[in-house]
Enzyme design. Sequence first.
Site, PDB file in Angstrom:
ATOM      1  N   THR A   7       0.825  -1.223   0.000  1.00 23.10           N
ATOM      2  CA  THR A   7       0.000   0.000   0.000  1.00 23.10           C
ATOM      3  C   THR A   7       0.856   1.268   0.000  1.00 23.10           C
TER       4      THR A   7
ATOM      5  N   LEU B 239       4.206  -7.357  10.237  1.00 18.41           N
ATOM      6  CA  LEU B 239       5.622  -7.586  10.559  1.00 18.41           C
ATOM      7  C   LEU B 239       5.820  -7.888  12.045  1.00 18.41           C
TER       8      LEU B 239
ATOM      9  N   SER C 286       8.579   4.386   7.832  1.00 22.92           N
ATOM     10  CA  SER C 286       9.589   4.931   6.920  1.00 22.92           C
ATOM     11  C   SER C 286       9.857   6.427   7.115  1.00 22.92           C
TER      12      SER C 286
ATOM     13  N   SER D  39      18.527   1.440   3.109  1.00 23.83           N
ATOM     14  CA  SER D  39      18.381   2.883   2.873  1.00 23.83           C
ATOM     15  C   SER D  39      19.699   3.636   2.965  1.00 23.83           C
TER      16      SER D  39
ATOM     17  N   GLU E   6      19.907   6.288   4.338  1.00 26.31           N
ATOM     18  CA  GLU E   6      19.899   6.859   5.690  1.00 26.31           C
ATOM     19  C   GLU E   6      20.916   6.121   6.580  1.00 26.31           C
TER      20      GLU E   6
ATOM     21  N   TYR F 223      15.575   5.404  13.003  1.00 27.02           N
ATOM     22  CA  TYR F 223      15.217   4.747  11.739  1.00 27.02           C
ATOM     23  C   TYR F 223      16.474   4.196  11.061  1.00 27.02           C
TER      24      TYR F 223
ATOM     25  N   ARG G 186       4.167   9.847  -3.255  1.00 26.07           N
ATOM     26  CA  ARG G 186       4.925  10.029  -2.027  1.00 26.07           C
ATOM     27  C   ARG G 186       4.001  10.523  -0.909  1.00 26.07           C
TER      28      ARG G 186
ATOM     29  N   VAL H 116       9.632  15.656   2.367  1.00 26.78           N
ATOM     30  CA  VAL H 116       9.828  17.046   1.971  1.00 26.78           C
ATOM     31  C   VAL H 116       9.428  17.343   0.521  1.00 26.78           C
TER      32      VAL H 116
ATOM     33  N   GLY I 185      11.848  22.859   7.536  1.00 27.54           N
ATOM     34  CA  GLY I 185      12.954  22.802   8.488  1.00 27.54           C
ATOM     35  C   GLY I 185      14.257  23.212   7.818  1.00 27.54           C
TER      36      GLY I 185
ATOM     37  N   ARG J 161      20.154  15.950  -0.723  1.00 26.40           N
ATOM     38  CA  ARG J 161      19.783  14.568  -0.980  1.00 26.40           C
ATOM     39  C   ARG J 161      20.015  14.232  -2.455  1.00 26.40           C
TER      40      ARG J 161
HETATM   41  P1  NAP Z   1       5.814   4.076   2.639  1.00 22.23           P
HETATM   42  O1  NAP Z   1       5.122   4.764   1.515  1.00 22.23           O
HETATM   43  O2  NAP Z   1       5.848   4.733   3.979  1.00 22.23           O
HETATM   44  O3  NAP Z   1       5.150   2.618   2.791  1.00 22.23           O
HETATM   45  C1  NAP Z   1       5.411   1.815   3.908  1.00 22.23           C
HETATM   46  C2  NAP Z   1       4.558   0.560   3.822  1.00 22.23           C
HETATM   47  O4  NAP Z   1       4.840  -0.274   4.966  1.00 22.23           O
HETATM   48  C3  NAP Z   1       3.043   0.801   3.834  1.00 22.23           C
HETATM   49  O5  NAP Z   1       2.450  -0.083   2.910  1.00 22.23           O
HETATM   50  C4  NAP Z   1       2.657   0.394   5.265  1.00 22.23           C
HETATM   51  O6  NAP Z   1       1.348  -0.063   5.377  1.00 22.23           O
HETATM   52  C5  NAP Z   1       3.615  -0.760   5.494  1.00 22.23           C
HETATM   53  N1  NAP Z   1       3.786  -1.123   6.915  1.00 22.23           N
HETATM   54  C6  NAP Z   1       4.257  -0.328   7.904  1.00 22.23           C
HETATM   55  N2  NAP Z   1       4.303  -1.021   9.045  1.00 22.23           N
HETATM   56  C7  NAP Z   1       3.852  -2.282   8.793  1.00 22.23           C
HETATM   57  C8  NAP Z   1       3.653  -3.469   9.581  1.00 22.23           C
HETATM   58  N3  NAP Z   1       3.920  -3.506  10.880  1.00 22.23           N
HETATM   59  N4  NAP Z   1       3.189  -4.579   8.968  1.00 22.23           N
HETATM   60  C9  NAP Z   1       2.904  -4.555   7.665  1.00 22.23           C
HETATM   61  N5  NAP Z   1       3.045  -3.474   6.861  1.00 22.23           N
HETATM   62  C10 NAP Z   1       3.516  -2.350   7.434  1.00 22.23           C
HETATM   63  O7  NAP Z   1       7.340   3.763   2.254  1.00 22.23           O
HETATM   64  P2  NAP Z   1       8.061   3.756   0.809  1.00 22.23           P
HETATM   65  O8  NAP Z   1       8.567   5.118   0.492  1.00 22.23           O
HETATM   66  O9  NAP Z   1       7.194   3.039  -0.171  1.00 22.23           O
HETATM   67  O10 NAP Z   1       9.350   2.881   1.133  1.00 22.23           O
HETATM   68  C11 NAP Z   1       9.332   1.454   0.994  1.00 22.23           C
HETATM   69  C12 NAP Z   1      10.486   0.854   1.778  1.00 22.23           C
HETATM   70  O11 NAP Z   1      11.725   1.367   1.279  1.00 22.23           O
HETATM   71  C13 NAP Z   1      10.498   1.185   3.271  1.00 22.23           C
HETATM   72  O12 NAP Z   1      11.036   0.070   3.941  1.00 22.23           O
HETATM   73  C14 NAP Z   1      11.447   2.356   3.387  1.00 22.23           C
HETATM   74  O13 NAP Z   1      12.002   2.422   4.677  1.00 22.23           O
HETATM   75  C15 NAP Z   1      12.459   1.986   2.334  1.00 22.23           C
HETATM   76  N6  NAP Z   1      13.182   3.092   1.681  1.00 22.23           N
HETATM   77  C16 NAP Z   1      12.491   4.105   1.113  1.00 22.23           C
HETATM   78  C17 NAP Z   1      13.175   5.113   0.446  1.00 22.23           C
HETATM   79  C18 NAP Z   1      12.438   6.248  -0.221  1.00 22.23           C
HETATM   80  O14 NAP Z   1      13.095   7.259  -0.511  1.00 22.23           O
HETATM   81  N7  NAP Z   1      11.154   6.130  -0.495  1.00 22.23           N
HETATM   82  C19 NAP Z   1      14.580   5.076   0.366  1.00 22.23           C
HETATM   83  C20 NAP Z   1      15.250   4.001   0.953  1.00 22.23           C
HETATM   84  C21 NAP Z   1      14.538   2.999   1.601  1.00 22.23           C
HETATM   85  P3  NAP Z   1       0.103   0.893   5.813  1.00 22.23           P
HETATM   86  O15 NAP Z   1      -0.456   1.398   4.518  1.00 22.23           O
HETATM   87  O16 NAP Z   1      -0.784  -0.049   6.528  1.00 22.23           O
HETATM   88  O17 NAP Z   1       0.664   1.992   6.682  1.00 22.23           O
HETATM   89  N1  GDD Z   2      10.031  15.815   5.948  1.00 23.35           N
HETATM   90  C1  GDD Z   2      10.537  17.046   5.961  1.00 23.35           C
HETATM   91  N2  GDD Z   2       9.721  18.096   6.240  1.00 23.35           N
HETATM   92  N3  GDD Z   2      11.853  17.217   5.690  1.00 23.35           N
HETATM   93  C2  GDD Z   2      12.339  18.475   5.696  1.00 23.35           C
HETATM   94  C3  GDD Z   2      11.531  19.592   5.971  1.00 23.35           C
HETATM   95  C4  GDD Z   2      10.155  19.389   6.273  1.00 23.35           C
HETATM   96  O1  GDD Z   2       9.391  20.321   6.537  1.00 23.35           O
HETATM   97  N4  GDD Z   2      12.323  20.688   5.888  1.00 23.35           N
HETATM   98  C5  GDD Z   2      13.553  20.298   5.578  1.00 23.35           C
HETATM   99  N5  GDD Z   2      13.573  18.934   5.469  1.00 23.35           N
HETATM  100  C6  GDD Z   2      14.759  18.126   5.188  1.00 23.35           C
HETATM  101  C7  GDD Z   2      15.012  17.032   6.249  1.00 23.35           C
HETATM  102  O2  GDD Z   2      15.624  17.609   7.415  1.00 23.35           O
HETATM  103  C8  GDD Z   2      15.926  16.096   5.470  1.00 23.35           C
HETATM  104  O3  GDD Z   2      17.254  16.538   5.555  1.00 23.35           O
HETATM  105  C9  GDD Z   2      15.441  16.250   4.012  1.00 23.35           C
HETATM  106  O4  GDD Z   2      14.584  17.404   3.995  1.00 23.35           O
HETATM  107  C10 GDD Z   2      14.671  15.043   3.473  1.00 23.35           C
HETATM  108  O5  GDD Z   2      13.647  14.705   4.384  1.00 23.35           O
HETATM  109  P1  GDD Z   2      12.529  13.590   4.021  1.00 23.35           P
HETATM  110  O6  GDD Z   2      11.880  13.918   2.735  1.00 23.35           O
HETATM  111  O7  GDD Z   2      11.650  13.474   5.230  1.00 23.35           O
HETATM  112  O8  GDD Z   2      13.374  12.270   3.756  1.00 23.35           O
HETATM  113  P2  GDD Z   2      14.575  11.570   4.565  1.00 23.35           P
HETATM  114  O9  GDD Z   2      15.820  11.794   3.772  1.00 23.35           O
HETATM  115  O10 GDD Z   2      14.574  11.932   5.988  1.00 23.35           O
HETATM  116  O11 GDD Z   2      14.154  10.037   4.494  1.00 23.35           O
HETATM  117  C11 GDD Z   2      13.661   9.460   3.266  1.00 23.35           C
HETATM  118  O12 GDD Z   2      14.731   8.933   2.524  1.00 23.35           O
HETATM  119  C12 GDD Z   2      15.424   7.846   3.154  1.00 23.35           C
HETATM  120  C13 GDD Z   2      16.564   7.430   2.217  1.00 23.35           C
HETATM  121  O13 GDD Z   2      17.657   8.270   2.406  1.00 23.35           O
HETATM  122  C14 GDD Z   2      12.631   8.394   3.661  1.00 23.35           C
HETATM  123  O14 GDD Z   2      11.990   7.939   2.501  1.00 23.35           O
HETATM  124  C15 GDD Z   2      13.295   7.202   4.323  1.00 23.35           C
HETATM  125  O15 GDD Z   2      12.334   6.155   4.498  1.00 23.35           O
HETATM  126  C16 GDD Z   2      14.431   6.718   3.391  1.00 23.35           C
HETATM  127  O16 GDD Z   2      15.072   5.603   3.934  1.00 23.35           O
END
Ligand code: NAP
Ligand code: GDD
Length: 324
Positions: A9, A56, A81, A122, A124, A146, A181, A186, A208, A214
Site C-alpha cells: 500500500t 511484521l 519509513s 536505505s 539513511e 530509523y 509520495r 519534503v 525545516g 539529498r
Molecule cells: P511508505 O510509503 O511509507 O510505505 C510503507 C509501507 O509499509 C506501507 O504499505 C505500510 O502499510 C507498510 N507497513 C508499515 N508497518 C507495517 C507493519 N507492521 N506490517 C505490515 N506493513 C507495514 O514507504 P516507501 O517510500 O514506499 O518505502 C518502501 C520501503 O523502502 C520502506 O522500507 C522504506 O524504509 C524503504 N526506503 C524508502 C526510500 C524512499 O526514498 N522512499 C529510500 C530508501 C529505503 P500501511 O499502509 O498499513 O501503513
Molecule cells: N520531511 C521534511 N519536512 N523534511 C524536511 C523539511 C520538512 O518540513 N524541511 C527540511 N527537510 C529536510 C530534512 O531535514 C531532510 O534533511 C530532508 O529534507 C529530506 O527529508 P525527508 O523527505 O523526510 O526524507 P529523509 O531523507 O529523511 O528520508 C527518506 O529517505 C530515506 C533514504 O535516504 C525516507 O523515505 C526514508 O524512508 C528513506 O530511507
Amino acid sequence: MKALITGITGQDGSHLAEFLLSKGYEVFGMVRRSSTEKFDRINHIIDKIKLKQGDLLDQLSLIRLIEEIQPDEMYNLAAQSFVPTSWQQPVLTAEFDAVGVTRILEAIRLVDKKIKFYQASSSEMFGKTQEVPQTEKTPFYPRSPYGVAKVYGHWITVNYRESYGIFGCSGILFNHESPRRGLEFVTRKVTDGVAKIKLGLKDKLYLGNLDAQRDWGYAGDYVESMWLMLQQKEPDNYVIATGISHSVKDLVRVAFESAGLDWQKYVKVDQNLVRPAEVDHLLGDASYARNKLGWQPKVSFEEMIKMMVEHDLALQQKILKHKD
Ligand code: NAP
Ligand code: GDD
C-alpha cells in the site's frame, strides 16, 4: 512466477506491483488489518493483485502467509519509513524495521529457503557520511533510530545469506519520490504546498533545514532495480542512486518556479521542523548496479518535481471542483 510484497500500500509497493504485473507475475500483497481500508495507491490495480492480511509484528502471520502463497520472490518494503517519527516511536520503529526483517527471514528459513528475498535498505544508513560519494563499501554511521534499525535489517539479511545460504539482497536505495509520495516527506510537502499556494488555498509553507542535500531519484525507476537484483545468479548488496545531489533549497526553487512562483515570498523556516540529528549530505555512486544489473535512472530531478507539481495542482483543482 509468484511475488509477495510487504508494504504494497506504500509508494514503492504500488510501483513495484505495477512493474511485476507488467512482467507477468502473479502479485500478492501483505496488508495489515485496519478499520478503514487505505488502498489509494493500488486502487487502479486492485483487481489484478491479491491482498492477504499479515503484520511484521506477528511471526506466525508471516509463516502462514508464506506457506499459503509459496512465492518465488519476496520483497520486504514494509516499514515505519518517516525519519522524524522514529524519534517519537523508536521502539516500534525497531520492531518493524529491524526485528521485522528477522521475522520474515525466519519464516523463509522455516518454510522454503529457496524463496528469493529483497530487503529495502536505505541511504539513511550512511547518515554522517564517512566518504563522498557513498558506495556499497562505505561504512555506516546512522543518525536516527530509523537509520539504526535499517542497519540491523541490512546486516541480518547479509547474515542469513551467509549463515543459511538464503538468496537475500539488500538494496541501499537513496531517496526516491513520485506523485504517490506521502505528504509528510519534503518533496511532496513542497509540491502539495506549491499547488495550494498557486490556487490561493494557503499563503505560507513552513519547512525545516533548507541546506540538507539529498540524491533524489524517481520511484518508478528504482523499483526496477529491486527486481533486477533478484534475477542475478548470486545475492548481493547494491547502491541505487542518481549520482547528483540537490539541497532542499534547490528543490523549493524548482518546484515554485515550475508553477511560476517566487519561493522567497512563501517559504518560512520553522525551527521545530529541524531534526535532533541531521543527515547533511547524501550522494550515491551506483556504478556497481549500473555495471552488474544494467540499471540506470531515466527520469531527472527536474522532470520528477515538475511531474509532482502538475499532479498536485490537478488534484487540488479536482477537490475544489467537487466542493462547488
Ligand atoms: P511508505 O510509503 O511509507 O510505505 C510503507 C509501507 O509499509 C506501507 O504499505 C505500510 O502499510 C507498510 N507497513 C508499515 N508497518 C507495517 C507493519 N507492521 N506490517 C505490515 N506493513 C507495514 O514507504 P516507501 O517510500 O514506499 O518505502 C518502501 C520501503 O523502502 C520502506 O522500507 C522504506 O524504509 C524503504 N526506503 C524508502 C526510500 C524512499 O526514498 N522512499 C529510500 C530508501 C529505503 P500501511 O499502509 O498499513 O501503513
Ligand atoms: N520531511 C521534511 N519536512 N523534511 C524536511 C523539511 C520538512 O518540513 N524541511 C527540511 N527537510 C529536510 C530534512 O531535514 C531532510 O534533511 C530532508 O529534507 C529530506 O527529508 P525527508 O523527505 O523526510 O526524507 P529523509 O531523507 O529523511 O528520508 C527518506 O529517505 C530515506 C533514504 O535516504 C525516507 O523515505 C526514508 O524512508 C528513506 O530511507
